[in-house]
Design a protein around this motif. Sequence first.
Motif, PDB file in Angstrom:
ATOM      1  N   GLU A 115       0.834  -1.204   0.000  1.00 32.01           N
ATOM      2  CA  GLU A 115       0.000   0.000   0.000  1.00 32.01           C
ATOM      3  C   GLU A 115       0.867   1.253   0.000  1.00 32.01           C
ATOM      4  O   GLU A 115       0.624   2.194  -0.769  1.00 32.01           O
ATOM      5  N   ARG A 116       1.889   1.280   0.859  1.00 31.03           N
ATOM      6  CA  ARG A 116       2.775   2.450   0.925  1.00 31.03           C
ATOM      7  C   ARG A 116       3.484   2.677  -0.399  1.00 31.03           C
ATOM      8  O   ARG A 116       3.564   3.812  -0.890  1.00 31.03           O
ATOM      9  N   ARG A 117       3.994   1.612  -0.981  1.00 35.83           N
ATOM     10  CA  ARG A 117       4.750   1.755  -2.223  1.00 35.83           C
ATOM     11  C   ARG A 117       3.844   2.104  -3.401  1.00 35.83           C
ATOM     12  O   ARG A 117       4.218   2.896  -4.267  1.00 35.83           O
ATOM     13  N   GLY A 118       2.654   1.512  -3.434  1.00 37.82           N
ATOM     14  CA  GLY A 118       1.713   1.870  -4.489  1.00 37.82           C
ATOM     15  C   GLY A 118       1.318   3.332  -4.415  1.00 37.82           C
ATOM     16  O   GLY A 118       1.250   4.028  -5.434  1.00 37.82           O
ATOM     17  N   GLU A 119       1.068   3.816  -3.195  1.00 40.41           N
ATOM     18  CA  GLU A 119       0.708   5.222  -3.018  1.00 40.41           C
ATOM     19  C   GLU A 119       1.878   6.126  -3.400  1.00 40.41           C
ATOM     20  O   GLU A 119       1.682   7.195  -3.996  1.00 40.41           O
ATOM     21  N   TRP A 120       3.084   5.706  -3.075  1.00 38.16           N
ATOM     22  CA  TRP A 120       4.272   6.493  -3.439  1.00 38.16           C
ATOM     23  C   TRP A 120       4.391   6.618  -4.955  1.00 38.16           C
ATOM     24  O   TRP A 120       4.654   7.711  -5.473  1.00 38.16           O
ATOM     25  N   VAL A 121       4.196   5.517  -5.671  1.00 34.01           N
ATOM     26  CA  VAL A 121       4.279   5.552  -7.133  1.00 34.01           C
ATOM     27  C   VAL A 121       3.210   6.478  -7.707  1.00 34.01           C
ATOM     28  O   VAL A 121       3.488   7.303  -8.590  1.00 34.01           O
ATOM     29  N   ARG A 122       1.982   6.368  -7.219  1.00 27.64           N
ATOM     30  CA  ARG A 122       0.904   7.226  -7.733  1.00 27.64           C
ATOM     31  C   ARG A 122       1.203   8.704  -7.471  1.00 27.64           C
ATOM     32  O   ARG A 122       0.986   9.555  -8.341  1.00 27.64           O
ATOM     33  N   ASN A 123       1.721   9.010  -6.291  1.00 28.76           N
ATOM     34  CA  ASN A 123       2.061  10.399  -5.975  1.00 28.76           C
ATOM     35  C   ASN A 123       3.217  10.898  -6.835  1.00 28.76           C
ATOM     36  O   ASN A 123       3.212  12.057  -7.287  1.00 28.76           O
ATOM     37  N   GLN A 124       4.209  10.048  -7.053  1.00 32.37           N
ATOM     38  CA  GLN A 124       5.342  10.446  -7.884  1.00 32.37           C
ATOM     39  C   GLN A 124       4.906  10.720  -9.318  1.00 32.37           C
ATOM     40  O   GLN A 124       5.359  11.684  -9.949  1.00 32.37           O
ATOM     41  N   LEU A 125       4.027   9.889  -9.845  1.00 34.41           N
ATOM     42  CA  LEU A 125       3.527  10.116 -11.200  1.00 34.41           C
ATOM     43  C   LEU A 125       2.748  11.426 -11.280  1.00 34.41           C
ATOM     44  O   LEU A 125       2.874  12.177 -12.256  1.00 34.41           O
ATOM     45  N   ALA A 126       1.956  11.712 -10.251  1.00 34.45           N
ATOM     46  CA  ALA A 126       1.210  12.977 -10.229  1.00 34.45           C
ATOM     47  C   ALA A 126       2.170  14.165 -10.248  1.00 34.45           C
ATOM     48  O   ALA A 126       1.939  15.164 -10.954  1.00 34.45           O
ATOM     49  N   GLU A 127       3.260  14.074  -9.487  1.00 34.89           N
ATOM     50  CA  GLU A 127       4.252  15.151  -9.473  1.00 34.89           C
ATOM     51  C   GLU A 127       4.932  15.296 -10.832  1.00 34.89           C
ATOM     52  O   GLU A 127       5.200  16.419 -11.289  1.00 34.89           O
ATOM     53  N   LEU A 128       5.208  14.175 -11.479  1.00 37.67           N
ATOM     54  CA  LEU A 128       5.847  14.237 -12.798  1.00 37.67           C
ATOM     55  C   LEU A 128       4.927  14.886 -13.830  1.00 37.67           C
ATOM     56  O   LEU A 128       5.379  15.688 -14.658  1.00 37.67           O
ATOM     57  N   PHE A 129       3.647  14.546 -13.799  1.00 38.36           N
ATOM     58  CA  PHE A 129       2.702  15.192 -14.716  1.00 38.36           C
ATOM     59  C   PHE A 129       2.701  16.705 -14.496  1.00 38.36           C
ATOM     60  O   PHE A 129       2.700  17.486 -15.455  1.00 38.36           O
ATOM     61  N   ALA A 130       2.712  17.113 -13.232  1.00 40.10           N
ATOM     62  CA  ALA A 130       2.709  18.547 -12.924  1.00 40.10           C
ATOM     63  C   ALA A 130       4.014  19.203 -13.375  1.00 40.10           C
ATOM     64  O   ALA A 130       4.003  20.295 -13.962  1.00 40.10           O
ATOM     65  N   ASP A 131       5.139  18.540 -13.117  1.00 38.33           N
ATOM     66  CA  ASP A 131       6.441  19.102 -13.493  1.00 38.33           C
ATOM     67  C   ASP A 131       6.550  19.321 -14.999  1.00 38.33           C
ATOM     68  O   ASP A 131       7.146  20.302 -15.453  1.00 38.33           O
ATOM     69  N   HIS A 132       5.987  18.388 -15.768  1.00 40.77           N
ATOM     70  CA  HIS A 132       6.073  18.477 -17.230  1.00 40.77           C
ATOM     71  C   HIS A 132       4.871  19.212 -17.835  1.00 40.77           C
ATOM     72  O   HIS A 132       4.755  19.281 -19.060  1.00 40.77           O
ATOM     73  N   ARG A 133       4.002  19.716 -16.963  1.00 40.88           N
ATOM     74  CA  ARG A 133       2.805  20.450 -17.395  1.00 40.88           C
ATOM     75  C   ARG A 133       1.959  19.628 -18.369  1.00 40.88           C
ATOM     76  O   ARG A 133       1.462  20.121 -19.384  1.00 40.88           O
ATOM     77  N   VAL A 134       1.812  18.362 -18.034  1.00 40.21           N
ATOM     78  CA  VAL A 134       1.021  17.434 -18.845  1.00 40.21           C
ATOM     79  C   VAL A 134      -0.249  17.077 -18.074  1.00 40.21           C
ATOM     80  O   VAL A 134      -0.161  16.635 -16.923  1.00 40.21           O
ATOM     81  N   PRO A 135      -1.431  17.264 -18.651  1.00 41.12           N
ATOM     82  CA  PRO A 135      -2.654  16.822 -17.971  1.00 41.12           C
ATOM     83  C   PRO A 135      -2.616  15.306 -17.778  1.00 41.12           C
ATOM     84  O   PRO A 135      -2.573  14.558 -18.758  1.00 41.12           O
ATOM     85  N   GLY A 136      -2.599  14.868 -16.546  1.00 44.63           N
ATOM     86  CA  GLY A 136      -2.518  13.435 -16.305  1.00 44.63           C
ATOM     87  C   GLY A 136      -2.723  13.099 -14.850  1.00 44.63           C
ATOM     88  O   GLY A 136      -2.696  13.967 -13.973  1.00 44.63           O
ATOM     89  N   GLN A 137      -2.925  11.820 -14.594  1.00 43.68           N
ATOM     90  CA  GLN A 137      -3.118  11.329 -13.233  1.00 43.68           C
ATOM     91  C   GLN A 137      -2.848   9.838 -13.201  1.00 43.68           C
ATOM     92  O   GLN A 137      -2.803   9.170 -14.239  1.00 43.68           O
ATOM     93  N   ALA A 138      -2.659   9.328 -11.997  1.00 44.11           N
ATOM     94  CA  ALA A 138      -2.487   7.889 -11.797  1.00 44.11           C
ATOM     95  C   ALA A 138      -3.560   7.422 -10.828  1.00 44.11           C
ATOM     96  O   ALA A 138      -3.540   7.782  -9.653  1.00 44.11           O
ATOM     97  N   THR A 139      -4.509   6.663 -11.328  1.00 42.53           N
ATOM     98  CA  THR A 139      -5.563   6.118 -10.485  1.00 42.53           C
ATOM     99  C   THR A 139      -5.101   4.785  -9.899  1.00 42.53           C
ATOM    100  O   THR A 139      -4.054   4.253 -10.262  1.00 42.53           O
ATOM    101  N   GLY A 140      -5.914   4.227  -9.014  1.00 39.18           N
ATOM    102  CA  GLY A 140      -5.604   2.916  -8.467  1.00 39.18           C
ATOM    103  C   GLY A 140      -5.729   2.874  -6.962  1.00 39.18           C
ATOM    104  O   GLY A 140      -6.021   3.874  -6.299  1.00 39.18           O
ATOM    105  N   LEU A 141      -5.482   1.692  -6.425  1.00 38.21           N
ATOM    106  CA  LEU A 141      -5.503   1.445  -4.986  1.00 38.21           C
ATOM    107  C   LEU A 141      -4.468   0.377  -4.674  1.00 38.21           C
ATOM    108  O   LEU A 141      -4.140  -0.454  -5.531  1.00 38.21           O
ATOM    109  N   GLY A 142      -3.988   0.388  -3.440  1.00 37.79           N
ATOM    110  CA  GLY A 142      -3.047  -0.651  -3.045  1.00 37.79           C
ATOM    111  C   GLY A 142      -1.840  -0.669  -3.950  1.00 37.79           C
ATOM    112  O   GLY A 142      -1.221   0.361  -4.220  1.00 37.79           O
ATOM    113  N   SER A 143      -1.510  -1.838  -4.467  1.00 41.86           N
ATOM    114  CA  SER A 143      -0.331  -1.988  -5.318  1.00 41.86           C
ATOM    115  C   SER A 143      -0.605  -1.643  -6.774  1.00 41.86           C
ATOM    116  O   SER A 143       0.319  -1.622  -7.588  1.00 41.86           O
TER     117      SER A 143
END
Length: 236
Positions: A126-154
């Motif tokens: 759960e911790r690692r899955g949430e970390w990946v989703r948060n990191q992807l969200a930050e990358l989308f913001a950094d590159h100014r790309v409309p995007g998101q990472a959905t999901g739960l758990g792993s």
Amino acid sequence: MIVEPVVGNMGCVPPRDGYLQHLRDITTRHGALLIFDEVMTGFRLARGGAQELYNVTPDLTTLGKIIGGGLPVAAFGGRADLMRQLDPESERPMPHGGTYNGHALGMAAGLAAMRELSPEAFEQLERRGEWVRNQLAELFADHRVPGQATGLGSLFNVHFTDAELVDHRSVRRSQPARLAHRFVLGMLNHGVLMASRGLGAVCTPMTDADLRAFTAAADQVLAEQFAHGRLQDDRT
């Protein structure tokens, strides 16, 4: 009524609050069976699957994938009165034959996998899955790309849209399929294999270094495919 409690094939979109309980209520009211397809979510979101996570108990559950520890195994279970109909010692048993039913190798692998999936293992996933989703969200913001990472758990799924995703229609309306496809091909060029629709999963053997390598690859792919938030032409 048969549903995936967290719909995997349309992009790992979690249900809205109260949705699964609403399905439980209306099926109970009408005397219909509620069946959860937990082939993807069973033993992945929690030891008891999505039904444990959302505290909604279906009448029947289908399982697969992870319970085989990498081998092809499937299972189903549910209410005692329903499962009793398959009991060969019952008065009028319902036959349930299959070439690989109870296959010794698959059962041994599944048992070993179940022993490894401790409460601590699920907390780590759960911790690692949430970390990946948060990191992807930050990358989308950094590159100014409309995007998101959905999901739960792993589980996580990349979507190239910032619109709210709640069901199949909103997913289909909101993003061109080619963007996810291009992203997946870009990740493959950097040594990362994902499902063609942008689906990924964290697993117990992965290390923090593996996850950092994944996000570094995603960072590079977004930089290659987008400049200032705009998709680069295929010919460039």
